[in-house]
Design an enzyme around this catalytic site. Structure first.
Site, PDB file in Angstrom:
ATOM      1  N   ASP A  47       0.754  -1.147  -0.024  1.00  0.00           N
ATOM      2  CA  ASP A  47       0.107   0.069   0.045  1.00  0.00           C
ATOM      3  C   ASP A  47       0.900   1.243   0.066  1.00  0.00           C
ATOM      4  O   ASP A  47       1.795   1.428   0.723  1.00  0.00           O
ATOM      5  CB  ASP A  47      -1.104   0.209   1.052  1.00  0.00           C
ATOM      6  CG  ASP A  47      -1.859  -1.062   1.454  1.00  0.00           C
ATOM      7  OD1 ASP A  47      -1.513  -2.360   0.903  1.00  0.00           O
ATOM      8  OD2 ASP A  47      -2.958  -0.878   1.898  1.00  0.00           O
ATOM      9  N   HIS A  95      -1.111   4.437  -0.602  1.00  0.00           N
ATOM     10  CA  HIS A  95      -2.113   5.403  -0.179  1.00  0.00           C
ATOM     11  C   HIS A  95      -1.991   6.719  -0.179  1.00  0.00           C
ATOM     12  O   HIS A  95      -1.856   7.798   0.650  1.00  0.00           O
ATOM     13  CB  HIS A  95      -2.344   4.957   1.471  1.00  0.00           C
ATOM     14  CG  HIS A  95      -3.173   3.881   1.793  1.00  0.00           C
ATOM     15  ND1 HIS A  95      -4.521   3.827   1.204  1.00  0.00           N
ATOM     16  CD2 HIS A  95      -3.085   2.770   2.415  1.00  0.00           C
ATOM     17  CE1 HIS A  95      -5.116   2.758   1.646  1.00  0.00           C
ATOM     18  NE2 HIS A  95      -4.130   2.226   2.170  1.00  0.00           N
ATOM     19  N   HIS A 116      -9.270  -0.222  -2.358  1.00  0.00           N
ATOM     20  CA  HIS A 116      -9.477   1.218  -2.433  1.00  0.00           C
ATOM     21  C   HIS A 116      -9.356   1.739  -3.692  1.00  0.00           C
ATOM     22  O   HIS A 116      -9.679   2.907  -3.985  1.00  0.00           O
ATOM     23  CB  HIS A 116      -8.333   2.195  -1.521  1.00  0.00           C
ATOM     24  CG  HIS A 116      -8.659   2.279  -0.102  1.00  0.00           C
ATOM     25  ND1 HIS A 116      -9.113   3.206   0.248  1.00  0.00           N
ATOM     26  CD2 HIS A 116      -8.388   1.304   0.833  1.00  0.00           C
ATOM     27  CE1 HIS A 116      -9.279   3.142   1.833  1.00  0.00           C
ATOM     28  NE2 HIS A 116      -8.879   1.796   2.006  1.00  0.00           N
ATOM     29  N   HIS A 130      -2.763  -4.677   2.386  1.00  0.00           N
ATOM     30  CA  HIS A 130      -3.920  -4.580   3.018  1.00  0.00           C
ATOM     31  C   HIS A 130      -3.955  -4.042   4.571  1.00  0.00           C
ATOM     32  O   HIS A 130      -4.889  -3.465   5.026  1.00  0.00           O
ATOM     33  CB  HIS A 130      -5.041  -5.669   2.743  1.00  0.00           C
ATOM     34  CG  HIS A 130      -6.129  -5.347   2.999  1.00  0.00           C
ATOM     35  ND1 HIS A 130      -6.901  -4.485   2.585  1.00  0.00           N
ATOM     36  CD2 HIS A 130      -7.164  -6.237   3.847  1.00  0.00           C
ATOM     37  CE1 HIS A 130      -8.195  -4.564   3.007  1.00  0.00           C
ATOM     38  NE2 HIS A 130      -8.395  -5.726   3.623  1.00  0.00           N
ATOM     39  N   ASP A 161     -24.028  14.819  -4.616  1.00  0.00           N
ATOM     40  CA  ASP A 161     -23.482  15.706  -5.589  1.00  0.00           C
ATOM     41  C   ASP A 161     -22.901  14.784  -6.605  1.00  0.00           C
ATOM     42  O   ASP A 161     -21.389  14.728  -6.605  1.00  0.00           O
ATOM     43  CB  ASP A 161     -22.316  16.606  -4.724  1.00  0.00           C
ATOM     44  CG  ASP A 161     -21.497  17.713  -5.534  1.00  0.00           C
ATOM     45  OD1 ASP A 161     -22.050  17.699  -6.855  1.00  0.00           O
ATOM     46  OD2 ASP A 161     -20.467  17.818  -5.353  1.00  0.00           O
ATOM     47  N   SER A 189     -19.498  18.808  -7.947  1.00  0.00           N
ATOM     48  CA  SER A 189     -19.243  20.074  -8.376  1.00  0.00           C
ATOM     49  C   SER A 189     -18.935  21.109  -6.971  1.00  0.00           C
ATOM     50  O   SER A 189     -18.560  22.016  -6.795  1.00  0.00           O
ATOM     51  CB  SER A 189     -20.466  21.093  -8.947  1.00  0.00           C
ATOM     52  OG  SER A 189     -21.471  20.859  -8.108  1.00  0.00           O
ATOM     53  N   ASP A 237     -28.732  30.871  -3.002  1.00  0.00           N
ATOM     54  CA  ASP A 237     -28.111  30.974  -4.198  1.00  0.00           C
ATOM     55  C   ASP A 237     -28.524  29.702  -5.245  1.00  0.00           C
ATOM     56  O   ASP A 237     -28.001  29.700  -6.206  1.00  0.00           O
ATOM     57  CB  ASP A 237     -26.801  30.955  -4.201  1.00  0.00           C
ATOM     58  CG  ASP A 237     -26.088  29.533  -3.581  1.00  0.00           C
ATOM     59  OD1 ASP A 237     -26.979  28.729  -3.157  1.00  0.00           O
ATOM     60  OD2 ASP A 237     -25.188  29.056  -3.413  1.00  0.00           O
TER      61      ASP A 237
END
Length: 736
Positions: A181, A183, A243, A468, A645, A649, A689
């Site tokens: 890993d 990361h 991941h 892992h 979302d 954005s 907004d």
């Protein structure tokens, strides 16, 4: 006589002096051993705290994903527009066809301005391009979005031609280096290349997954690895980790990192990364003797099946989507692969004409042929109905060619294939015999030495290499040295917490380890200073965890304080804390660091909790009752915000919120009109907004927590506002 007496005195004095020196040495040795033993005990406790909190967060991520999956499966869209919108929000990039994906991520339409001073890429890539990238990233420069998309496009094309299990030989290479890993810790990758050399025709590498998340330079690591993969396709090999999953990236930082670095084209880059991740090979086999996988195995791991499945179908392995046949409603598929109803229903093809009656499944070869014939008939019928031309051939991948080549071999269900991928990405070894569900992480399994022995014997392997898990020394053997864990991200939890390591294998397949610390500060600290620093960080994280569960802890403490004295025994304190947090920690041993004062073995738990609240308030300057909720739910709220979302954005549109709320309301069995949803979303949009940012999302959650009871009272007394009020309260209750 006088001189002899003088010598005797001197001898006795010298002997006494030596005896004192010896006693002093023994005392120093005993003191040092006790000191080292105490340090080792502190280190182990610290390590358990970090790992328990880490795995607890992984459980939360899987539970959250299962919750949204449950909502998706139970929700029945009222229109095709609603169905398409929900699909775009919660379904990953696996639905993109080849032509659609290329059109969507059209890198050629992106211009590189003259003001751009970063590295330039042209294809096919050369070693000079990799060197330029390394130098640019060392100077904190950023690769232009056009080049990132172009690189991902070429990487995807290359990965599609690779098998699920890469086969590597040491016959033509002096040694193979295996890294664990990383990361997002670019300094570790730089140090590996500095110590071991860059990939080249004489320097082969296997990178064993988990390139992203948690660290701040995941994207740069991927760009470097993909560049070397294209330059040296026979010498560089990449395995998929748990991941490399877009649902995991939502929580642990990679999604946020990409959107922050590429505000304009970040959405396209993320979509391409999602698609590239699902094409990463699942394992690497060295000389047919050493298997490299990211997580581990189970008692059902089948390399023949792993060789032949279509790995790109599993964009996220957190959940297998499954449908009910009888009720018309979707069927829930949990992380352990068990359906809610407990039965497996095959999807029904309703178009006519129907094929001949299915043969018995006992003859799997005959059944496989019948199934392919039936599916082909249905495809031909669909083509005739919608007048689809067959002139555009589908691009052959390695997996599809294997499927065609072995057409007469037994076919597996999607569930079986998913379980195979889940186990090799998420599993961990355990010292006990057997194989059981990994409830600590929430996915995969725990496998014992007997499972390892049978697996190695079945496939004539010498040992397994996996990653892992963070290890203090960067590597660790278990199962009689038949399983090797390698972890390459140094200082993973805190500066000084662990070393990174990589392993080199020659033709004799004897592992040689190289350990390192990528942070210069760690080299300047003594062992005591390192442990103290890491310990302080661990207990700070643990106090935050305790504070986040203040309400539940008070209830647990009161169950032991039946006389309402405000005091409980330290033994009951330890039992109550474990019953709430469920971290599996030795609370009695940790108590001196967490409980400063206790008279006569009794703890005033309210004042203890007040001290915790004061410590957190001094950092956040928020009312403690609200802060408790934020600490407990912030990660989940942030992940939920990113799920809603969909275009990443940083803002939730009213339409995104409205459709998501329909999922929530269907789950909670409350009727809510479109006007009620509009009132709700406008009440959360504090700055008016037309969008909801994360601060507004968080603020709404805090305000709901603050006035929960008041809103319920108002909802029961005022007919006009009851719909919106109850909705806000229900939104809060989802996360309680």
């Amino acid at each position: 006589m006088g001189s002899g007496s003088s010598v005797n005195v001197q001898y006795k004095h010298s002997l006494q002096k030596s005896e004192n020196a010896f006693k002093a040495a023994v005392l120093i040795q005993q003191w040092y051993r006790r000191h080292v033993a105490r340090l080792e005990m502190r280190r182990r406790c610290t390590w358990r705290i970090f790992q328990s909190i880490e795995y607890s967060c992984e459980q939360d991520q899987i539970k959250l994903h299962n919750f949204f999956s449950y909502l998706m499966d139970q929700f029945t869209p009222s229109s095709s527009k609603e169905r398409d919108f929900i699909s775009r929000m919660f379904v990953s990039g696996e639905s993109y066809k080849e032509a659609e994906l290329e059109k969507y991520c059209d890198y050629e339409s992106i211009e590189v301005p003259d003001s751009y001073t970063g590295p330039h890429l042209s294809f096919p890539l050369l070693p000079d391009h990799a060197t330029a990238l390394l130098e640019a990233f060392q100077q904190k420069q950023q690769l232009h979005a056009r080049y990132v998309l172009n690189l991902l496009h070429e990487t995807r094309k290359h990965l599609k031609q690779l098998p699920n299990i890469s086969h590597v030989s040491t016959c033509y290479i002096e040694e193979i280096t295996v890294c664990g890993d990383l990361h997002g810790q670019l300094d570790d990758l730089f140090l590996i290349f500095y110590k071991n050399g860059l990939p080249s025709p004489s320097k082969s590498y296997v990178f064993n997954g988990d390139f992203v998340d948690r660290g701040k330079q995941s994207l740069e690591i991927l760009v470097i690895l993909f560049t070397f993969l294209l330059i040296y396709p026979k010498e560089v090999h990449l395995n998929r980790g748990n991941h490399e999953d877009h649902m995991v990236n939502l929580r642990y930082g990679f999604t946020k990192e990409v959107m922050q670095k590429y505000k304009v084209h970040g959405k396209k880059i993320l979509r391409m990364f999602q698609n590239v991740f699902c094409w990463l090979p699942l394992a690497t086999l060295i000389d047919q003797k050493v298997l490299i996988i990211h997580g581990g195995i189970s008692d059902t791991t089948d390399l023949d099946m792993l060789e032949k499945i279509q790995r790109n179908r599993f964009v996220s392995v957190l959940r297998l989507k499954k449908r009910k046949e009888s009720s018309g409603k979707p069927q829930i598929q949990a992380i352990n692969g068990e359906s809610e109803s407990g039965t497996d229903a095959a999807p029904r093809l309703s178009l006519q004409p129907q094929s001949a009656q299915a043969p018995s499944t006992a003859n799997r070869r005959e059944f496989s042929r019948w199934l392919r014939q039936t599916v082909q008939e249905q495809i031909d019928t669909c083509r005739r109905l919608v007048d689809i031309s067959e002139s555009e051939p589908e691009e052959l991948t390695y997996s599809s060619m294997v499927s065609l080549k072995d057409a007469d071999e037994p076919c597996w269900t999607r569930q079986e294939e998913w379980k195979q991928v889940l186990d090799i990405l998420w599993s961990d070894p355990m010292p006990q015999e057997g194989c059981r569900e990994n409830k600590v992480r929430g996915g995969g399994c725990y496998f014992g030495p007997d499972v390892t022995e049978k697996f190695l014997e079945k496939y004539s392997l010498q040992f397994l290499i996996r990653s892992h898990e963070c290890k203090q020394e960067g590597y660790e053997f278990c199962h009689s040295r038949k399983v090797l864990t390698i972890f390459s991200a140094s200082n993973y939890y805190e500066i000084g917490s662990n070393r990174g390591a990589y392993v080199k294998l020659g033709p004799d397949l004897i592992p040689h380890f190289v350990q390192y610390q990528a942070n210069k500060t760690a080299h300047l600290l003594t062992m005591t200073q390192r442990i103290s620093r890491v310990e302080e960080s661990a207990f700070r994280a643990l106090r935050e965890k305790l504070f986040a569960h203040t309400s539940a802890l008070i209830s647990a403490f009161k169950s032991y304080d039946r006389d309402n004295t405000g005091k409980i025994t330290l033994s009951n304190w330890a039992t109550a804390v474990e019953s709430v947090l469920r971290l599996g920690l030795p609370w009695r041993m940790l108590r001196p660091q967490l409980v400063r004062s206790a008279e006569d073995g009794m703890l005033e738990y309210k004042s203890w909790l007040d001290d915790l609240a004061m410590e957190q308030r001094s950092q956040e300057h928020i009312q403690s009752s609200l802060l408790e909720v934020i600490y407990r739910n912030r990660s989940n709220l942030e992940t939920i915000f990113r799920i809603i979302d969909r275009d990443h954005s940083g803002l939730i549109s009213f339409e995104e919120f409205q459709q998501t709320w329909k999922l929530f309301s269907s789950h909670m069995n409350i009727e809510l009109t479109d006007d009620g949803i509009n009132d709700l979303v406008r009440s959360i949009d504090f700055n008016k907004d037309g969008n909801i940012d994360f601060n507004e999302f968080l603020e709404a959650f805090r305000l709901v927590r603050q006035c929960d009871s008041a809103l319920l009272a108002a909802a029961s007394g005022a007919a006009d506002s009851s719909e919106t009020s109850v909705s806000i309260v229900q939104l809060h209750k989802l996360f309680k």
